[in-house]
Write a protein that holds these residues in place. Structure first.
Motif, PDB file in Angstrom:
ATOM      1  N   HIS A 190      68.587  86.766 -11.140  1.00 12.76           N
ATOM      2  CA  HIS A 190      68.681  88.658 -10.775  1.00 12.76           C
ATOM      3  C   HIS A 190      67.428  88.762 -11.034  1.00 12.76           C
ATOM      4  N   GLY A 191      66.677  89.780 -10.844  1.00 15.46           N
ATOM      5  CA  GLY A 191      65.043  90.156 -10.702  1.00 15.46           C
ATOM      6  C   GLY A 191      64.885  89.602 -11.002  1.00 15.46           C
ATOM      7  N   HIS A 192      64.741  88.863  -9.659  1.00 19.40           N
ATOM      8  CA  HIS A 192      63.939  87.827  -9.130  1.00 19.40           C
ATOM      9  C   HIS A 192      64.360  87.863  -7.600  1.00 19.40           C
ATOM     10  N   ALA A 193      62.401  87.652  -6.905  1.00 16.05           N
ATOM     11  CA  ALA A 193      62.755  87.617  -5.604  1.00 16.05           C
ATOM     12  C   ALA A 193      61.449  86.775  -4.675  1.00 16.05           C
ATOM     13  N   SER A 194      60.848  85.881  -5.578  1.00 18.63           N
ATOM     14  CA  SER A 194      60.687  84.932  -4.624  1.00 18.63           C
ATOM     15  C   SER A 194      61.231  83.791  -3.734  1.00 18.63           C
ATOM     16  N   ALA A 195      60.583  83.261  -2.959  1.00 20.23           N
ATOM     17  CA  ALA A 195      60.825  82.158  -2.298  1.00 20.23           C
ATOM     18  C   ALA A 195      61.294  81.172  -3.003  1.00 20.23           C
ATOM     19  N   ILE A 196      62.031  80.376  -2.292  1.00 20.40           N
ATOM     20  CA  ILE A 196      63.011  79.275  -2.501  1.00 20.40           C
ATOM     21  C   ILE A 196      62.823  77.955  -1.647  1.00 20.40           C
ATOM     22  N   GLN A 197      62.827  76.859  -2.372  1.00 18.24           N
ATOM     23  CA  GLN A 197      62.242  76.145  -1.906  1.00 18.24           C
ATOM     24  C   GLN A 197      63.427  74.670  -1.929  1.00 18.24           C
ATOM     25  N   LEU A 198      63.924  74.323  -0.895  1.00 13.81           N
ATOM     26  CA  LEU A 198      64.941  73.934  -0.757  1.00 13.81           C
ATOM     27  C   LEU A 198      64.462  72.275  -1.098  1.00 13.81           C
ATOM     28  N   ASP A 199      64.317  71.147  -1.378  1.00 11.71           N
ATOM     29  CA  ASP A 199      63.945  70.117  -1.337  1.00 11.71           C
ATOM     30  C   ASP A 199      65.150  68.996  -2.158  1.00 11.71           C
ATOM     31  N   ASP A 200      65.264  68.118  -0.486  1.00 15.27           N
ATOM     32  CA  ASP A 200      65.831  67.217  -0.455  1.00 15.27           C
ATOM     33  C   ASP A 200      65.227  66.359  -0.133  1.00 15.27           C
ATOM     34  N   SER A 201      64.179  65.441  -0.642  1.00 11.19           N
ATOM     35  CA  SER A 201      64.185  64.575  -0.354  1.00 11.19           C
ATOM     36  C   SER A 201      63.468  64.403   1.580  1.00 11.19           C
ATOM     37  N   SER A 202      64.080  65.825   2.217  1.00  7.18           N
ATOM     38  CA  SER A 202      63.783  65.093   3.847  1.00  7.18           C
ATOM     39  C   SER A 202      62.115  65.196   4.018  1.00  7.18           C
ATOM     40  N   GLN A 203      61.738  64.748   4.894  1.00  8.31           N
ATOM     41  CA  GLN A 203      59.885  64.795   5.141  1.00  8.31           C
ATOM     42  C   GLN A 203      59.325  66.565   5.027  1.00  8.31           C
ATOM     43  N   HIS A 204      60.503  67.308   5.901  1.00 14.77           N
ATOM     44  CA  HIS A 204      60.354  68.281   6.168  1.00 14.77           C
ATOM     45  C   HIS A 204      61.513  69.307   5.411  1.00 14.77           C
ATOM     46  N   TYR A 205      61.064  70.500   4.331  1.00  9.53           N
ATOM     47  CA  TYR A 205      62.329  71.321   3.620  1.00  9.53           C
ATOM     48  C   TYR A 205      62.555  72.662   3.738  1.00  9.53           C
ATOM     49  N   LEU A 206      63.697  73.003   3.650  1.00 11.29           N
ATOM     50  CA  LEU A 206      63.380  73.923   4.034  1.00 11.29           C
ATOM     51  C   LEU A 206      63.217  75.670   2.751  1.00 11.29           C
ATOM     52  N   VAL A 207      62.521  76.468   3.937  1.00 14.35           N
ATOM     53  CA  VAL A 207      62.441  77.717   2.938  1.00 14.35           C
ATOM     54  C   VAL A 207      62.987  79.080   3.240  1.00 14.35           C
ATOM     55  N   VAL A 208      63.926  79.259   1.698  1.00 13.81           N
ATOM     56  CA  VAL A 208      64.403  80.359   2.192  1.00 13.81           C
ATOM     57  C   VAL A 208      63.547  81.580   1.685  1.00 13.81           C
ATOM     58  N   THR A 209      63.212  83.235   2.217  1.00 13.76           N
ATOM     59  CA  THR A 209      62.926  84.037   2.061  1.00 13.76           C
ATOM     60  C   THR A 209      63.782  85.362   1.774  1.00 13.76           C
ATOM     61  N   ARG A 210      62.758  86.751   1.247  1.00 15.46           N
ATOM     62  CA  ARG A 210      64.202  87.450   0.705  1.00 15.46           C
ATOM     63  C   ARG A 210      63.628  88.912   0.760  1.00 15.46           C
ATOM     64  N   GLU A 211      63.881  89.221   1.567  1.00 14.79           N
ATOM     65  CA  GLU A 211      62.857  91.074   1.613  1.00 14.79           C
ATOM     66  C   GLU A 211      64.547  91.866   1.277  1.00 14.79           C
ATOM     67  N   GLY A 212      63.620  93.358   0.143  1.00  8.83           N
ATOM     68  CA  GLY A 212      65.315  94.156  -0.242  1.00  8.83           C
ATOM     69  C   GLY A 212      66.067  93.548  -0.677  1.00  8.83           C
ATOM     70  N   SER A 213      65.715  92.149  -1.521  1.00  7.28           N
ATOM     71  CA  SER A 213      66.765  92.026  -2.207  1.00  7.28           C
ATOM     72  C   SER A 213      66.717  91.355  -3.990  1.00  7.28           C
ATOM     73  N   GLU A 214      66.822  91.528  -4.826  1.00 10.55           N
ATOM     74  CA  GLU A 214      66.512  91.332  -5.840  1.00 10.55           C
ATOM     75  C   GLU A 214      67.438  90.243  -6.793  1.00 10.55           C
ATOM     76  N   SER A 215      68.345  89.858  -6.752  1.00  6.14           N
ATOM     77  CA  SER A 215      68.963  89.246  -6.506  1.00  6.14           C
ATOM     78  C   SER A 215      69.334  87.490  -4.898  1.00  6.14           C
ATOM     79  N   VAL A 216      69.885  86.237  -5.990  1.00  4.35           N
ATOM     80  CA  VAL A 216      70.029  85.289  -5.395  1.00  4.35           C
ATOM     81  C   VAL A 216      71.419  84.806  -5.361  1.00  4.35           C
ATOM     82  N   VAL A 217      72.249  84.272  -4.723  1.00  2.00           N
ATOM     83  CA  VAL A 217      72.951  83.670  -5.582  1.00  2.00           C
ATOM     84  C   VAL A 217      73.116  81.633  -4.854  1.00  2.00           C
ATOM     85  N   ILE A 218      73.418  81.355  -5.515  1.00  2.88           N
ATOM     86  CA  ILE A 218      73.380  79.705  -5.465  1.00  2.88           C
ATOM     87  C   ILE A 218      74.826  79.121  -5.557  1.00  2.88           C
ATOM     88  N   TRP A 219      75.242  78.224  -5.059  1.00  2.00           N
ATOM     89  CA  TRP A 219      76.767  77.803  -4.457  1.00  2.00           C
ATOM     90  C   TRP A 219      76.727  76.402  -4.100  1.00  2.00           C
TER      91      TRP A 219
END
Ligand code: TA6
Length: 277
Positions: free
Chosen positions: A197-226
């Protein structure tokens, strides 16, 4: 077009020059999104029995109007097991925009003391965007917690790192201890269930693939990682024992301390975008 599976469950099958996708009308639950020339942006359990009224495991469950068990009732609220209605579909050429709403009568049926309006808008093309808009249609302030519970594919969880959460504070759902501080990237060697929480910036998912996923958010100051890891994978419904090896949830949320209080007439929109770079 609208299709039904063998259990009569209704899906919107989207076939567009830029993207193929599928959305279950129950829960307005996107279960796959494959931009042309790319792999699926979402992970789905191979053990879904997809019977109506059972939450689908995978894709992006809509957790609303509360996250987890923050209120009494079904885990993650009532939106994901309720029948939504398609209210709009626009092809802009490079993407398709779909709008759905959860009928007010259904909301009132499940939550007689609440007064909400709920709409969702998907923008599907070379990336995926989902915007969940809640309006307080009642005469008193109402508390809202929610999450877009995105299941994302990884090649191998043991080789996966999430960047962008360095230094962020998190609540550990496994121990109930708050005010941890993330050191370096998030890595996985056991069950991880955290509300950053208290966090709003982008998250990069690096799984050693050539292309990796990026998750961005708006209206959210919390992100759940599970990630459920081995033991929880055995206990979860519709989830293969080794499913934890190829998925991680990065959930744009208003959960825990980031819950919102909406004044009468006030709206709040939670947005997440998932793209491959
Ligand atoms: O977002 C993580 C979490 O709250 C986990 O604790 C686990 O319960 C997961 O959601 C799945 O919940 P579900 O009700 O879909 O089985």
């Amino acid at each position: 077009q609208l299709v039904r599976n063998e259990h009569g469950r209704a899906f919107l099958d989207i076939s567009h020059p830029r993207v193929k996708a599928r959305i279950a009308l129950q829960g307005a639950h996107i279960t796959s999104c494959v931009p042309t020339g790319q792999g699926d942006l979402l992970w789905m359990s191979p053990e879904n029995d997809a019977r109506p009224d059972r939450p689908i495991r995978g894709g992006i469950p809509i957790c609303w109007p509360y996250f987890g068990n923050e209120r009494p009732g079904p885990s993650h609220g009532i939106a994901r097991t309720s029948d939504w209605r398609l209210t709009g579909a626009v092809d802009t050429g490079d993407m398709i925009r779909l709008s759905l709403e959860l009928p007010r009568g259904i909301i009132k049926h499940h939550l007689p003391d609440d007064d909400w309006q709920l709409q969702v808008e998907f923008e599907l093309g070379s990336s995926l965007s989902i915007a969940l808009r809640t309006t307080n249609s009642g005469g008193r302030a109402q508390v809202l917690s929610q999450a877009l519970h995105s299941y994302l594919p990884v090649r191998d969880i043991h080789e996966t790192r999430l960047w962008g959460l360095e230094g962020a504070e998190f609540f550990d759902q496994l121990t109930g201890v708050d005010h941890h501080r993330q050191q370096g990237p998030v890595t996985f060697s056991g069950e991880v269930d955290r509300i950053y929480h208290g966090h709003a910036s982008a998250i990069q998912l690096d799984d050693s693939s050539q292309h990796y996923l990026v998750v961005t958010r708006e209206g959210s100051e919390s992100v759940v990682i599970w990630n459920p890891w081995t033991d929880k994978s055995q206990r979860l419904g519709q989830f293969p024992a080794d499913g934890y090896k190829t998925m991680v949830c990065i959930e744009a949320a208003n959960a825990g301390p980031d819950h919102r209080v909406l004044a009468p007439g006030e709206s709040h929109t939670l947005v997440t975008q998932i793209s491959r770079v």
